[in-house]
Design a protein around this motif. Structure first.
Motif, PDB file in Angstrom:
ATOM      1  N   SER A 109      -0.909   7.909   1.509  1.00  0.00           N
ATOM      2  CA  SER A 109      -1.618   8.207   0.280  1.00  0.00           C
ATOM      3  C   SER A 109      -0.915   7.562  -0.921  1.00  0.00           C
ATOM      4  N   GLY A 110      -1.347   6.366  -1.253  1.00  0.00           N
ATOM      5  CA  GLY A 110      -0.836   5.665  -2.426  1.00  0.00           C
ATOM      6  C   GLY A 110       0.464   4.927  -2.171  1.00  0.00           C
ATOM      7  N   ALA A 111       0.707   3.919  -3.026  1.00  0.00           N
ATOM      8  CA  ALA A 111       2.013   3.254  -3.013  1.00  0.00           C
ATOM      9  C   ALA A 111       3.084   4.281  -3.365  1.00  0.00           C
ATOM     10  N   THR A 112       2.708   5.270  -4.154  1.00  0.00           N
ATOM     11  CA  THR A 112       3.618   6.377  -4.458  1.00  0.00           C
ATOM     12  C   THR A 112       4.122   7.002  -3.156  1.00  0.00           C
ATOM     13  N   GLY A 113       3.190   7.302  -2.262  1.00  0.00           N
ATOM     14  CA  GLY A 113       3.560   7.887  -0.975  1.00  0.00           C
ATOM     15  C   GLY A 113       4.432   6.944  -0.170  1.00  0.00           C
ATOM     16  N   ALA A 114       4.109   5.650  -0.225  1.00  0.00           N
ATOM     17  CA  ALA A 114       4.888   4.667   0.552  1.00  0.00           C
ATOM     18  C   ALA A 114       6.322   4.577   0.021  1.00  0.00           C
ATOM     19  N   LEU A 115       6.478   4.654  -1.307  1.00  0.00           N
ATOM     20  CA  LEU A 115       7.834   4.621  -1.892  1.00  0.00           C
ATOM     21  C   LEU A 115       8.608   5.873  -1.489  1.00  0.00           C
ATOM     22  N   ASP A 116       7.936   6.999  -1.517  1.00  0.00           N
ATOM     23  CA  ASP A 116       8.576   8.258  -1.109  1.00  0.00           C
ATOM     24  C   ASP A 116       8.992   8.189   0.368  1.00  0.00           C
ATOM     25  N   TYR A 135      12.480  -0.852 -15.082  1.00  0.00           N
ATOM     26  CA  TYR A 135      11.876  -0.687 -13.756  1.00  0.00           C
ATOM     27  C   TYR A 135      10.628   0.199 -13.865  1.00  0.00           C
ATOM     28  N   TYR A 136       9.830   0.217 -12.825  1.00  0.00           N
ATOM     29  CA  TYR A 136       8.613   1.036 -12.795  1.00  0.00           C
ATOM     30  C   TYR A 136       9.014   2.504 -12.971  1.00  0.00           C
ATOM     31  N   ALA A 137       8.522   3.109 -14.063  1.00  0.00           N
ATOM     32  CA  ALA A 137       9.034   4.419 -14.488  1.00  0.00           C
ATOM     33  C   ALA A 137       8.954   5.476 -13.386  1.00  0.00           C
ATOM     34  N   LEU A 190      12.981  -3.003  -6.361  1.00  0.00           N
ATOM     35  CA  LEU A 190      12.437  -3.767  -7.490  1.00  0.00           C
ATOM     36  C   LEU A 190      10.923  -3.828  -7.403  1.00  0.00           C
ATOM     37  N   THR A 191      10.285  -4.211  -8.511  1.00  0.00           N
ATOM     38  CA  THR A 191       8.862  -4.530  -8.468  1.00  0.00           C
ATOM     39  C   THR A 191       8.718  -6.045  -8.567  1.00  0.00           C
ATOM     40  N   SER A 192       7.824  -6.598  -7.769  1.00  0.00           N
ATOM     41  CA  SER A 192       7.634  -8.051  -7.725  1.00  0.00           C
ATOM     42  C   SER A 192       6.174  -8.350  -7.375  1.00  0.00           C
ATOM     43  N   HIS A 194       6.684  -8.076 -11.653  1.00  0.00           N
ATOM     44  CA  HIS A 194       7.395  -7.026 -12.369  1.00  0.00           C
ATOM     45  C   HIS A 194       6.463  -6.117 -13.176  1.00  0.00           C
ATOM     46  N   ASN A 195       6.627  -4.836 -12.983  1.00  0.00           N
ATOM     47  CA  ASN A 195       6.019  -3.828 -13.851  1.00  0.00           C
ATOM     48  C   ASN A 195       7.181  -3.088 -14.501  1.00  0.00           C
ATOM     49  N   PRO A 196       7.360  -3.052 -15.803  1.00  0.00           N
ATOM     50  CA  PRO A 196       6.383  -3.317 -16.860  1.00  0.00           C
ATOM     51  C   PRO A 196       6.387  -4.722 -17.474  1.00  0.00           C
ATOM     52  N   SER A 222      10.869  -3.650  -1.871  1.00  0.00           N
ATOM     53  CA  SER A 222      10.168  -4.525  -2.805  1.00  0.00           C
ATOM     54  C   SER A 222       8.747  -4.003  -3.004  1.00  0.00           C
ATOM     55  N   ASP A 223       8.481  -3.510  -4.201  1.00  0.00           N
ATOM     56  CA  ASP A 223       7.153  -2.967  -4.518  1.00  0.00           C
ATOM     57  C   ASP A 223       6.303  -4.136  -5.016  1.00  0.00           C
ATOM     58  N   GLU A 224       5.379  -4.586  -4.155  1.00  0.00           N
ATOM     59  CA  GLU A 224       4.589  -5.786  -4.467  1.00  0.00           C
ATOM     60  C   GLU A 224       3.124  -5.426  -4.695  1.00  0.00           C
ATOM     61  N   ILE A 225       2.933  -4.303  -5.363  1.00  0.00           N
ATOM     62  CA  ILE A 225       1.577  -3.789  -5.554  1.00  0.00           C
ATOM     63  C   ILE A 225       0.737  -4.703  -6.457  1.00  0.00           C
ATOM     64  N   TYR A 226       1.410  -5.578  -7.246  1.00  0.00           N
ATOM     65  CA  TYR A 226       0.668  -6.525  -8.100  1.00  0.00           C
ATOM     66  C   TYR A 226       0.619  -7.934  -7.491  1.00  0.00           C
ATOM     67  N   ALA A 227       0.805  -8.033  -6.184  1.00  0.00           N
ATOM     68  CA  ALA A 227       0.905  -9.351  -5.531  1.00  0.00           C
ATOM     69  C   ALA A 227      -0.258 -10.287  -5.872  1.00  0.00           C
ATOM     70  N   PHE A 258      -3.878  -0.531  -2.667  1.00  0.00           N
ATOM     71  CA  PHE A 258      -5.187  -0.969  -3.155  1.00  0.00           C
ATOM     72  C   PHE A 258      -5.388  -0.668  -4.639  1.00  0.00           C
ATOM     73  N   ALA A 259      -4.450   0.078  -5.262  1.00  0.00           N
ATOM     74  CA  ALA A 259      -4.669   0.571  -6.621  1.00  0.00           C
ATOM     75  C   ALA A 259      -4.821  -0.561  -7.638  1.00  0.00           C
ATOM     76  N   LYS A 260      -4.016  -1.602  -7.505  1.00  0.00           N
ATOM     77  CA  LYS A 260      -3.970  -2.619  -8.568  1.00  0.00           C
ATOM     78  C   LYS A 260      -4.826  -3.826  -8.207  1.00  0.00           C
ATOM     79  N   ASP A 261      -4.473  -4.503  -7.107  1.00  0.00           N
ATOM     80  CA  ASP A 261      -5.165  -5.755  -6.788  1.00  0.00           C
ATOM     81  C   ASP A 261      -6.657  -5.539  -6.536  1.00  0.00           C
ATOM     82  N   PHE A 267      -8.547   5.680  -5.098  1.00  0.00           N
ATOM     83  CA  PHE A 267      -8.564   5.814  -3.632  1.00  0.00           C
ATOM     84  C   PHE A 267      -7.211   6.281  -3.093  1.00  0.00           C
ATOM     85  N   LYS A 268      -6.150   6.010  -3.874  1.00  0.00           N
ATOM     86  CA  LYS A 268      -4.794   6.403  -3.481  1.00  0.00           C
ATOM     87  C   LYS A 268      -4.460   5.956  -2.052  1.00  0.00           C
ATOM     88  N   VAL A 269      -4.462   4.654  -1.849  1.00  0.00           N
ATOM     89  CA  VAL A 269      -4.099   4.125  -0.534  1.00  0.00           C
ATOM     90  C   VAL A 269      -2.951   3.120  -0.698  1.00  0.00           C
TER      91      VAL A 269
END
Ligand SMILES: Cc1ncc(COP(=O)(O)O)c(C=O)c1O
Length: 431
Positions: A109-116, A135-137, A190-192, A194-196, A222-227, A258-261, A267-269
């Motif tokens: 459930s979300g990149a949030t869940g994946a980071l956790d 870094y991403y807050a 890191l975010t890559s 970069h956010n923000p 590596s958080d690549e949610i904005y790939a 799926f949140a950004k791209d 959907f929180k996936v």
């Protein structure tokens, strides 16, 4: 009475209560009273939340085609992700790149869940993750909230590479200092892109970072949610694909979602890609606590099944992101408001220090509140992102251009007022 008898909630729950993410609080507050020039002129304009609201018209017809419910969609799917979606995401992530295996993906459930999940898999409470700042807050909560890990900030650089550029040498220093103090560091995160800040890290900088991680024997998240949300000329390279990486790929854990791209924040996936068999097995077990509904997984599987639609959607989305970035920065330029140039993502890291009576984090927090209460504009202060220099704010530009224009003109007029010697919004309370 035993000392713990008076405590009603666990330490983890208390930690989560104390660290409740400011980003989410600001979002829900302003979204409950949104500005509308006719119906709610006193409402709030939300430039604080990183949602891509520019692609709804592209998504709506496609989602309508994909959203029907079949009997299978009402049943349990594997809790770390249905095979069909993992195959579809693997094919998507492999486009033009090294193949990604569906077995190496964990969908939660979300990149949030994946980071956790990855932080909880790698770290015991009290162990440490180094985060290059800003870094991403939400890393504060996502990586540290449940796992009990601690975050240590590594400062950015402004030597070459642009302001707030990723600085492997500073990460190395943070690692060396932590080691000297006997702290166990498990990973760098890191975010890559970069956010923000919105920069795309050059491959040679990523390689240097991998060298630092290899030297210190730590993993990299590596958080690549904005790939696929890159609109500038810089080439995004997945960390796991950096050439001649000195760090074994087993130690690189990539997060996407799926949140950004795809503009599907609601959907929180999220997706965790990890090829280390032990990490993967443990992460799968943790996914049990944050699975995605079978129906949502089916909708996304169908969405990804049309390769041509996906290609056209991503290209059009990047075009619109670039257009909206240029329109927003043109307004900032008109008011001579400085910002760091971005090539990706949804935000502009902007220097509003001129609206503060002094460069301090107290003044920054006061300005944040004043922008919200006086101008009814929500943007987020750099302090939340671990920015070492007070006065920087993350401004998201990916919503209706009229709203972005209205909000930036309100801020710009205030900057102009300050420039002509009138009272700054941040100075009002003390005057
Ligand atoms: C870098 C980064 N990672 C993760 C997330 C959270 O993604 P999700 O909504 O899929 O949990 C965000 C959302 O703002 C983000 O910017």
């Amino acid at each position: 009475m035993a000392p713990h008898a008076s405590r009603r909630i666990s330490r983890v729950a208390a930690r989560l209560l104390a660290a409740s993410p400011a980003i989410a609080a600001a979002h829900f507050r302003v979204e409950s009273d949104p500005y509308d020039p006719i119906r709610n002129p006193n409402g709030y304009i939300n430039l604080g939340t990183a949602e891509n609201r520019l692609v709804g018209d592209l998504l709506a017809p496609r989602l309508a085609d994909c959203s029907h419910v079949t009997p299978a969609d009402t049943q349990y799917a594997p809790l770390h992700g249905a095979r069909a979606l993992r195959e579809a995401v693997a094919a998507f992530l492999s486009r033009g790149r090294r193949p990604v295996a569906p077995e190496d993906l964990i969908i939660v459930s979300g990149a949030t869940g994946a980071l956790d999940v990855i932080a909880s898999t790698l770290c015991d409470p009290g162990e440490t993750i180094i985060v290059p700042a800003p870094y991403y807050a939400a890393f504060d909560v996502d990586l540290a909230g449940r796992s009990g890990a601690r975050l240590i900030h590594a400062r950015p650089t402004d030597r070459g590479g642009g302001r707030f550029a990723l600085a492997p040498a500073e990460v190395e220093q943070a690692l060396a200092r932590a080691r000297a103090e006997g702290i166990t560091v498990r990973a760098v995160a890191l975010t890559s892109p970069h956010n923000p800040v919105g920069c795309v890290h050059p491959p040679e900088v990523l390689r240097d970072l991998l060298q630092v991680a290899a030297d210190h024997q730590v993993d990299v998240i590596s958080d690549e949610i904005y790939a696929h949300s890159v609109f500038g000329p810089g080439e995004y390279v997945p960390l796991a694909e950096v050439k001649d990486s000195p760090l074994p790929v087993e130690r690189i854990h990539t997060v996407w979602g799926f949140a950004k791209d795809f503009g599907l924040a609601g959907f929180k996936v999220g997706v965790l890609h990890t090829v280390d068999p032990e990490v993967r097995a443990a992460a799968r077990e943790l996914a049990y606590f944050a699975p995605v509904s079978t129906h949502t997984q089916a909708v996304l599987t169908r969405l990804l099944s049309d390769d041509r639609w996906v290609t056209e959607f991503l290209a059009e989305s990047a075009r619109r992101l670039g257009g909206s970035y240029r329109a927003a920065t043109a307004i900032l330029d008109d008011y001579a408001i400085p910002y760091t140039p971005a090539q990706a993502g949804f935000s502009i890291f902007t220097d509003l220090g001129r609206l503060m009576p002094e460069r301090s984090f107290a003044a920054e927090s006061f300005l944040w509140a004043a922008l919200l209460e006086t101008l009814h504009v929500s943007v987020l202060p750099g302090g939340l992102f671990g920015c070492p220099e007070p006065g920087w704010f993350r401004i998201c530009h990916t919503t209706a251009p009229e709203l972005v224009g209205e909000a930036l003109n309100r801020i710009g007029r205030h900057v102009a007022t300050v420039a002509t010697g009138s009272t700054a919004v941040a100075g009002r309370r003390s005057s």
